[in-house]
Scaffold this motif. Structure first.
Motif, PDB file in Angstrom:
ATOM      1  N   CYS A 124      32.272  50.219  30.482  1.00 42.54           N
ATOM      2  CA  CYS A 124      31.640  49.624  31.655  1.00 42.54           C
ATOM      3  C   CYS A 124      32.537  49.734  32.884  1.00 42.54           C
ATOM      4  CB  CYS A 124      31.324  48.155  31.399  1.00 42.54           C
ATOM      5  SG  CYS A 124      30.310  47.857  29.932  1.00 42.54           S
ATOM      6  N   GLU A 125      31.902  49.785  34.043  1.00 44.51           N
ATOM      7  CA  GLU A 125      32.607  49.784  35.313  1.00 44.51           C
ATOM      8  C   GLU A 125      31.702  49.129  36.357  1.00 44.51           C
ATOM      9  OE1 GLU A 125      33.317  53.910  36.154  1.00 44.51           O
ATOM     10  OE2 GLU A 125      31.183  54.385  36.308  1.00 44.51           O
ATOM     11  N   ASP A 126      32.308  48.465  37.334  1.00 39.21           N
ATOM     12  CA  ASP A 126      31.536  47.850  38.426  1.00 39.21           C
ATOM     13  C   ASP A 126      30.384  46.995  37.911  1.00 39.21           C
ATOM     14  OD1 ASP A 126      33.230  49.077  40.212  1.00 39.21           O
ATOM     15  OD2 ASP A 126      31.876  50.766  40.597  1.00 39.21           O
ATOM     16  N   CYS A 127      30.646  46.252  36.831  1.00 41.37           N
ATOM     17  CA  CYS A 127      29.660  45.312  36.255  1.00 41.37           C
ATOM     18  C   CYS A 127      28.384  46.003  35.794  1.00 41.37           C
ATOM     19  CB  CYS A 127      29.347  44.196  37.249  1.00 41.37           C
ATOM     20  SG  CYS A 127      30.775  43.191  37.716  1.00 41.37           S
ATOM     21  N   GLN A 168      20.291  38.698  37.738  1.00 36.09           N
ATOM     22  CA  GLN A 168      21.221  38.969  38.820  1.00 36.09           C
ATOM     23  C   GLN A 168      21.878  40.334  38.611  1.00 36.09           C
ATOM     24  OE1 GLN A 168      22.027  36.985  41.623  1.00 36.09           O
ATOM     25  NE2 GLN A 168      23.110  38.831  42.235  1.00 36.09           N
ATOM     26  N   ILE A 169      21.894  41.150  39.646  1.00 35.75           N
ATOM     27  CA  ILE A 169      22.524  42.466  39.570  1.00 35.75           C
ATOM     28  C   ILE A 169      23.866  42.395  40.282  1.00 35.75           C
ATOM     29  CG2 ILE A 169      22.319  44.910  40.131  1.00 35.75           C
ATOM     30  CD1 ILE A 169      20.306  43.901  38.082  1.00 35.75           C
ATOM     31  N   PHE A 170      24.917  42.794  39.576  1.00 34.97           N
ATOM     32  CA  PHE A 170      26.261  42.803  40.153  1.00 34.97           C
ATOM     33  C   PHE A 170      26.733  44.246  40.300  1.00 34.97           C
ATOM     34  CE2 PHE A 170      25.868  38.875  37.625  1.00 34.97           C
ATOM     35  CZ  PHE A 170      25.986  37.947  38.652  1.00 34.97           C
ATOM     36  N   GLY A 171      27.789  44.436  41.101  1.00 34.19           N
ATOM     37  CA  GLY A 171      28.247  45.791  41.340  1.00 34.19           C
ATOM     38  C   GLY A 171      29.699  45.870  41.730  1.00 34.19           C
ATOM     39  N   GLN A 172      30.020  46.917  42.452  1.00 36.98           N
ATOM     40  CA  GLN A 172      31.401  47.256  42.785  1.00 36.98           C
ATOM     41  C   GLN A 172      32.150  46.140  43.503  1.00 36.98           C
ATOM     42  OE1 GLN A 172      31.549  50.717  45.262  1.00 36.98           O
ATOM     43  NE2 GLN A 172      33.703  50.447  45.826  1.00 36.98           N
ATOM     44  N   TYR A 173      31.463  45.421  44.377  1.00 33.91           N
ATOM     45  CA  TYR A 173      32.133  44.426  45.208  1.00 33.91           C
ATOM     46  C   TYR A 173      31.954  42.995  44.706  1.00 33.91           C
ATOM     47  CZ  TYR A 173      32.353  48.447  48.299  1.00 33.91           C
ATOM     48  OH  TYR A 173      32.581  49.706  48.809  1.00 33.91           O
ATOM     49  N   PRO A 176      40.047  39.516  42.534  1.00 29.89           N
ATOM     50  CA  PRO A 176      38.809  38.927  42.004  1.00 29.89           C
ATOM     51  C   PRO A 176      37.705  39.948  41.762  1.00 29.89           C
ATOM     52  CG  PRO A 176      39.710  37.519  43.719  1.00 29.89           C
ATOM     53  CD  PRO A 176      40.503  38.793  43.750  1.00 29.89           C
ATOM     54  N   GLN A 177      37.641  41.002  42.570  1.00 28.10           N
ATOM     55  CA  GLN A 177      36.675  42.066  42.308  1.00 28.10           C
ATOM     56  C   GLN A 177      37.080  42.868  41.075  1.00 28.10           C
ATOM     57  OE1 GLN A 177      36.893  44.063  46.103  1.00 28.10           O
ATOM     58  NE2 GLN A 177      35.135  42.961  46.959  1.00 28.10           N
ATOM     59  N   GLY A 178      38.381  43.096  40.911  1.00 28.58           N
ATOM     60  CA  GLY A 178      38.861  43.870  39.780  1.00 28.58           C
ATOM     61  C   GLY A 178      38.634  43.184  38.446  1.00 28.58           C
ATOM     62  N   ALA A 179      38.750  41.865  38.419  1.00 31.63           N
ATOM     63  CA  ALA A 179      38.563  41.123  37.163  1.00 31.63           C
ATOM     64  C   ALA A 179      37.099  40.836  36.869  1.00 31.63           C
ATOM     65  CB  ALA A 179      39.354  39.815  37.218  1.00 31.63           C
ATOM     66  N   ALA A 180      36.218  41.128  37.817  1.00 28.08           N
ATOM     67  CA  ALA A 180      34.803  40.779  37.653  1.00 28.08           C
ATOM     68  C   ALA A 180      34.163  41.489  36.464  1.00 28.08           C
ATOM     69  CB  ALA A 180      34.032  41.090  38.934  1.00 28.08           C
ATOM     70  N   THR A 181      34.466  42.776  36.265  1.00 29.44           N
ATOM     71  CA  THR A 181      33.832  43.501  35.171  1.00 29.44           C
ATOM     72  C   THR A 181      34.277  42.960  33.818  1.00 29.44           C
ATOM     73  OG1 THR A 181      33.641  45.484  36.551  1.00 29.44           O
ATOM     74  CG2 THR A 181      33.399  45.794  34.188  1.00 29.44           C
ATOM     75  N   SER A 182      35.519  42.512  33.720  1.00 24.30           N
ATOM     76  CA  SER A 182      36.001  41.919  32.466  1.00 24.30           C
ATOM     77  C   SER A 182      35.193  40.688  32.095  1.00 24.30           C
ATOM     78  CB  SER A 182      37.481  41.540  32.584  1.00 24.30           C
ATOM     79  OG  SER A 182      38.288  42.656  32.829  1.00 24.30           O
TER      80      SER A 182
END
Length: 323
Positions: free
Chosen positions: A276-279, A3-8, A253-259
């Protein structure tokens, strides 16, 4: 990872389908914003969370709606004031007395763009809270991080404002600037991850730094409205000049995603010692580019292993303990 995750991407999307039951995770700053969201989503997927907060009453109110998911999960709150080395030592002593191990530590707590001030121990408040408090806290509980565990430090694109200044970390000999101090502290967060990763990777413990993105949380409470407006205007001018779209704030929720991505989803060898940034792992930014971007890579000085070791030694001298 298929799965590829990103900014949103959101926390729930990043953790979709994962069962974290049996995982014990410590998160600092669980009284508002990203810390609460990080704890919420991890508990919902079965993890047992120990959340720290300076104000426990506030933290209890902020986390009242957090509930376990189908796999279980729990939340325990403990007191920790990162601006007080005595508080850090008391908290870590209590964790050692408890004796249970952690799979992951997420250093989420922080302050941003404060007026000049000093901690109880005499450190410039942003460097003292964001870096030195976490430096002492993590190192004192490093033995409680299970082999194969992980450390996630919340840095920021704000690291672009400034490298660390090991000769004058407390602005004793230079004029104080709010964002200069913030930048130094966020660079320190990244460098701490680099050196912690080097020192602990032989037992499988990896450390990484993450930029959550631009989010409206309590972190910006010290910023004047005109300062925020000017920052966004400069950012959008830079984006327009580079052919990038206008800046948009992330949701919490988007902001905490990379953590949470860096903590439990990403491959350890991929993120260990990285930023890391944006997953995803960030690319190196141009150190000669003076423009500021909320996203857009990491300065080389924030990953410099020589500087990371020097910061470690200076930090040991400042907190009065060696690790």
């Amino acid at each position: 990872m298929s799965q590829i995750f990103g900014q949103y991407s959101t926390t729930d999307e990043v953790l979709d389908g994962l069962d974290l039951s049996g995982k014990r995770i410590l998160v600092t700053g669980v009284s508002a914003g990203l810390g609460v969201e990080t704890a919420r989503t991890l508990v919902a997927h079965g993890a047992d969370i120990v959340g720290t907060a300076r104000d426990l009453d506030k933290a209890h109110r902020a986390t009242a709606q957090i509930a376990p998911g189908p796999q279980g999960g729990s939340l325990e709150l403990i007191e920790l004031d990162l601006a007080s080395l005595a508080s850090v030592r008391a908290c870590t002593d209590a964790l050692h007395a408890d004796g249970r191990l952690f799979d992951i530590v997420i250093c989420n707590a922080g302050v941003m763009a404060c007026p000049f001030g000093k901690t109880i121990d005499g450190f410039e408040i942003q460097f003292g809270t964001n870096h030195l408090g976490h430096f002492l806290f993590v190192n004192r509980i490093a033995g409680l991080i299970r082999d194969g565990g992980r450390l996630v430090n919340l840095s920021s694109a704000g690291h672009r404002f400034a490298d660390v200044d090991l000769d004058d970390p407390n602005f004793d000999h230079s004029p104080y600037e709010e964002f200069l101090a913030y930048g130094r502290s966020k660079t320190a967060n990244a460098l701490f991850a680099v050196e912690f990763d080097r020192r602990h990777r032989n037992r499988g413990v990896r450390a990484t730094a993450v930029h959550p993105g631009g989010i409206h949380t309590e972190l910006t409470r010290h910023m004047r409205e005109e300062h925020m407006a000017a920052l966004l205007n400069n950012l959008n001018e830079a984006n327009a000049a580079a052919g990038r779209p206008a800046f948009e704030f992330k949701s919490i929720p988007q902001g905490a995603a990379t953590s949470v991505w860096a903590a439990v989803v990403a491959d350890a060898d991929t993120v260990g010692g990285r930023y890391c940034e944006d997953c995803h792992v960030a690319e190196l930014a141009d150190d000669n580019d003076d423009s500021f971007a909320i996203r857009g890579g990491v300065r080389s000085y924030a990953l410099d292993p020589i500087k990371a070791e020097a910061l470690w030694i200076t930090s040991e001298e400042l907190v009065g303990e060696r690790f």
